[in-house]
Motif scaffolding. Sequence first.
Motif, PDB file in Angstrom:
ATOM      1  N   LEU A  28      -5.484  15.041 -11.061  1.00 22.14           N
ATOM      2  CA  LEU A  28      -6.786  15.081 -11.727  1.00 22.14           C
ATOM      3  C   LEU A  28      -7.171  16.508 -12.111  1.00 22.14           C
ATOM      4  CD1 LEU A  28      -8.986  12.548  -9.709  1.00 22.14           C
ATOM      5  CD2 LEU A  28      -8.150  12.312 -12.040  1.00 22.14           C
ATOM      6  N   ASP A  29      -6.632  17.497 -11.400  1.00 27.02           N
ATOM      7  CA  ASP A  29      -6.923  18.885 -11.726  1.00 27.02           C
ATOM      8  C   ASP A  29      -6.213  19.338 -12.998  1.00 27.02           C
ATOM      9  OD1 ASP A  29      -8.475  19.115  -9.476  1.00 27.02           O
ATOM     10  OD2 ASP A  29      -6.843  19.884  -8.229  1.00 27.02           O
ATOM     11  N   ALA A  70      -6.618  -0.929 -10.837  1.00 23.92           N
ATOM     12  CA  ALA A  70      -7.888  -0.473 -11.395  1.00 23.92           C
ATOM     13  C   ALA A  70      -8.935  -0.313 -10.303  1.00 23.92           C
ATOM     14  CB  ALA A  70      -8.370  -1.450 -12.463  1.00 23.92           C
ATOM     15  N   GLY A  71      -8.956  -1.243  -9.357  1.00 23.97           N
ATOM     16  CA  GLY A  71      -9.916  -1.149  -8.267  1.00 23.97           C
ATOM     17  C   GLY A  71      -9.645   0.015  -7.340  1.00 23.97           C
ATOM     18  N   LEU A  72      -8.357   0.294  -7.080  1.00 25.65           N
ATOM     19  CA  LEU A  72      -8.002   1.368  -6.170  1.00 25.65           C
ATOM     20  C   LEU A  72      -8.398   2.733  -6.724  1.00 25.65           C
ATOM     21  CD1 LEU A  72      -4.451   0.248  -4.948  1.00 25.65           C
ATOM     22  CD2 LEU A  72      -6.498   0.448  -3.541  1.00 25.65           C
ATOM     23  N   TYR A  73      -8.234   2.919  -8.027  1.00 26.95           N
ATOM     24  CA  TYR A  73      -8.437   4.239  -8.617  1.00 26.95           C
ATOM     25  C   TYR A  73      -9.642   4.292  -9.548  1.00 26.95           C
ATOM     26  CZ  TYR A  73      -3.977   5.238  -6.509  1.00 26.95           C
ATOM     27  OH  TYR A  73      -2.982   5.414  -5.593  1.00 26.95           O
ATOM     28  N   TYR A  96      -6.471   7.969 -16.443  1.00 24.18           N
ATOM     29  CA  TYR A  96      -5.257   7.179 -16.643  1.00 24.18           C
ATOM     30  C   TYR A  96      -4.032   8.079 -16.760  1.00 24.18           C
ATOM     31  CZ  TYR A  96      -4.964   8.205 -21.657  1.00 24.18           C
ATOM     32  OH  TYR A  96      -4.828   8.825 -22.862  1.00 24.18           O
ATOM     33  N   LEU A  97      -4.206   9.305 -17.359  1.00 21.61           N
ATOM     34  CA  LEU A  97      -3.089  10.234 -17.429  1.00 21.61           C
ATOM     35  C   LEU A  97      -2.734  10.772 -16.043  1.00 21.61           C
ATOM     36  CD1 LEU A  97      -3.854  12.326 -20.632  1.00 21.61           C
ATOM     37  CD2 LEU A  97      -2.003  10.698 -20.285  1.00 21.61           C
ATOM     38  N   ALA A  98      -3.747  11.078 -15.249  1.00 22.26           N
ATOM     39  CA  ALA A  98      -3.487  11.538 -13.883  1.00 22.26           C
ATOM     40  C   ALA A  98      -2.744  10.475 -13.086  1.00 22.26           C
ATOM     41  CB  ALA A  98      -4.802  11.895 -13.197  1.00 22.26           C
ATOM     42  N   LEU A  99      -3.140   9.213 -13.245  1.00 20.69           N
ATOM     43  CA  LEU A  99      -2.485   8.137 -12.514  1.00 20.69           C
ATOM     44  C   LEU A  99      -1.064   7.923 -13.017  1.00 20.69           C
ATOM     45  CD1 LEU A  99      -2.617   5.980 -10.378  1.00 20.69           C
ATOM     46  CD2 LEU A  99      -3.686   4.444 -12.046  1.00 20.69           C
ATOM     47  N   TYR A 100      -0.863   8.009 -14.330  1.00 20.73           N
ATOM     48  CA  TYR A 100       0.493   7.880 -14.879  1.00 20.73           C
ATOM     49  C   TYR A 100       1.430   8.920 -14.259  1.00 20.73           C
ATOM     50  CZ  TYR A 100       4.345   8.867 -18.052  1.00 20.73           C
ATOM     51  OH  TYR A 100       5.583   9.136 -18.558  1.00 20.73           O
ATOM     52  N   HIS A 101       0.986  10.183 -14.262  1.00 22.55           N
ATOM     53  CA  HIS A 101       1.850  11.243 -13.751  1.00 22.55           C
ATOM     54  C   HIS A 101       2.017  11.168 -12.244  1.00 22.55           C
ATOM     55  CE1 HIS A 101       2.742  13.510 -17.386  1.00 22.55           C
ATOM     56  NE2 HIS A 101       1.518  13.219 -17.804  1.00 22.55           N
ATOM     57  N   ASN A 129       0.835  -1.189   0.000  1.00 18.88           N
ATOM     58  CA  ASN A 129       0.000   0.000   0.000  1.00 18.88           C
ATOM     59  C   ASN A 129       0.873   1.242   0.000  1.00 18.88           C
ATOM     60  OD1 ASN A 129      -2.430  -1.458   0.145  1.00 18.88           O
ATOM     61  ND2 ASN A 129      -2.206  -1.674   2.359  1.00 18.88           N
ATOM     62  N   PHE A 130       0.521   2.221  -0.830  1.00 21.32           N
ATOM     63  CA  PHE A 130       1.223   3.486  -0.834  1.00 21.32           C
ATOM     64  C   PHE A 130       0.254   4.575  -1.247  1.00 21.32           C
ATOM     65  CE2 PHE A 130       2.346   1.080  -4.676  1.00 21.32           C
ATOM     66  CZ  PHE A 130       1.707   1.839  -5.650  1.00 21.32           C
ATOM     67  N   THR A 131       0.625   5.806  -0.963  1.00 26.47           N
ATOM     68  CA  THR A 131      -0.227   6.948  -1.252  1.00 26.47           C
ATOM     69  C   THR A 131       0.378   7.751  -2.396  1.00 26.47           C
ATOM     70  OG1 THR A 131      -0.936   7.069   1.040  1.00 26.47           O
ATOM     71  CG2 THR A 131      -1.286   9.029  -0.304  1.00 26.47           C
ATOM     72  N   LEU A 132      -0.452   8.086  -3.387  1.00 23.59           N
ATOM     73  CA  LEU A 132      -0.020   8.858  -4.542  1.00 23.59           C
ATOM     74  C   LEU A 132      -0.763  10.195  -4.566  1.00 23.59           C
ATOM     75  CD1 LEU A 132      -0.140   6.091  -7.309  1.00 23.59           C
ATOM     76  CD2 LEU A 132       1.886   6.929  -6.132  1.00 23.59           C
TER      77      LEU A 132
END
Length: 605
Positions: A11-12, A47-50, A18-23, A2-5
């Motif tokens: 997202l802003d 996928a489930g987490l985000y 998917y781009l927000a998650l990539y960055h 588990n980690f926090t991103l």
Amino acid sequence: MNFTLPYEQYLDIYRYKYLALYHALRAAILDGTLPGGTRLPSTRKLAGLYQLSRGSASQVYDMLLADGYIRTERGRGAFVSEGGFLGDDDEGHDAGSGAGGTGNSGNAESGGSAGSAGSAGSAGISAPEGDSLFGSWSGEAGCSVLRNGGRSEADASDRIRAPGGGSTCWGLSGVAGSSVPWNGGGSETEAGSASTLVSVEWTAEGVSGYGNRPAAAGPVKLSAWGERLMERQLTVYEKTGVGSVSFRSSGMQAGQFPYAEWRSALNYAGGKQGGLLDSYCPPQGDEGLRRSIAAHLRITRGIRAEAGQIVLFSGSMQGIMILTQLLLEQGSSAVVEDPGYHGIRRAVEISGGRLLPGRVDAEGLVPEDWEARLLFVTPSRQFPTGAVLPLERRRRLLEWARRHEAVIIEDDYDSEFRWGGRPIEPLKALDREERVVYVGSFSNSMFFGLRVGFAVLPPSLAAPVIAAKALYEPLPAGQLEQRALARFMSTGGYGRHLRRMTRIYGERAQLLRTLLAERLGDVFEVLPGDAGLHLYARWLRSDAEFAAFRAAALRRGTDFRDAVLYRIRPGSAAACFSFAHLDAAALEEGVSRLLQAWNDVQNLS
């Protein structure tokens, strides 16, 4: 794992999840939040987490893989690539983007071209054929063209609508790692529903204009206590270089410690099948160990104390700090030996107290009629000189404490190892008015990693000290080790260990004293002593020669403790030579190197 991103922050900026998650993942890798070798979640879990489709999660990993931020192992999953990442590649991509401006205004060529001329030319986008590991995409450094039969890999559920009713499919230009969604049959932008392509500049503070990474602010304002603490930071436990012979303290040699007996005590402390691992221990520490300490002190020091008067700490320094905070008003004076233990001096200063330096001579602390109500003293073996305080001076200190209604904190740091002479009764054993706190530690007598200290308190101080200890540690640290030490002491293992090590240390002390006298007698005067784990030696030459000698010793692969660390007022140069960790051969080699260093100094002068 588990980690926090910083996902929500991105997202802003990026209109696809998917781009927000990539960055967000990329930023976490670049700043070290996700170090090399970290195992990443499976695409299903990601996928489930985000709340992405699994295809979009695969696409995120595919982009990171192509950029070199992650690696994959068949059958095991995805891992952060080993090795650091620098910002140079970001600059390169930004430069490439700038060459063609920021205009990906949706002029994608029809008929399946790779993307708009502006974006492909300026952002360095390529569109190789074939599917990659996690999905179908192309690009470098996250500047990608997405292809899937005329639509982005990202599902509609992964899109975030642009503000103002714009298109749900957004691209970013001018950003290292930007993505241009491509619709193989024409532009994403339809007349009357033009999307706004945003130029974003990546800076050291974050992405400008969005505040996802605020610029570095000034330092957090500390309390006066915090400011005093930071002003008096001190680290004295330096690592010894490979091949060096260091006379700095580093504990006993591993081979000298009775590990078999200690392992047996640890097994006993854990209970059958670990049944005692969760047993309760009060803030003052394990009662069995406190009883064992009371019994040990009664025999070896003549101190009559009950377990209820003893509080255990995570090392003696914790006890000294808690006692100082309880007994010393801010702005009040405390008497400390000069030279003396630097930890005590820092405890007084950080607590807001004023230092009253107590003069030390060949017999230890010289009693005076100080205007203070707190005194720290090392009577059994003055630190660092090794002088033993005579009985007459001990009585004068107790009389001073009676007159001033003061408290004496007696630090008995390493007199367990006495190989000559007769020990004088501690102040605590002579105290008839409950004015003395006796502080001891097992870190020197056992091993450095065992952080167990203790204090024998006057009855009136027991409750306040326990309350303060409970504030810092409601449940004490090292409960298993405390129970093991109680077992080790009650079965006689600790006594046998002390007798064996006293003999060994006595031999080493005598050898080191002889070697220093024979080879460096012209530059050092070693003070007498018959206990402890170091020798104190006065320097007989100039201060300039002492500095040159220290530097030459380091070049020769040896070092020692400069005793200036222990002084409040200026004084003559001196050195401390610890020997507990050095066998006879190492002592011979170390002193030989010191002699070579002194010869180097003489040859240069």
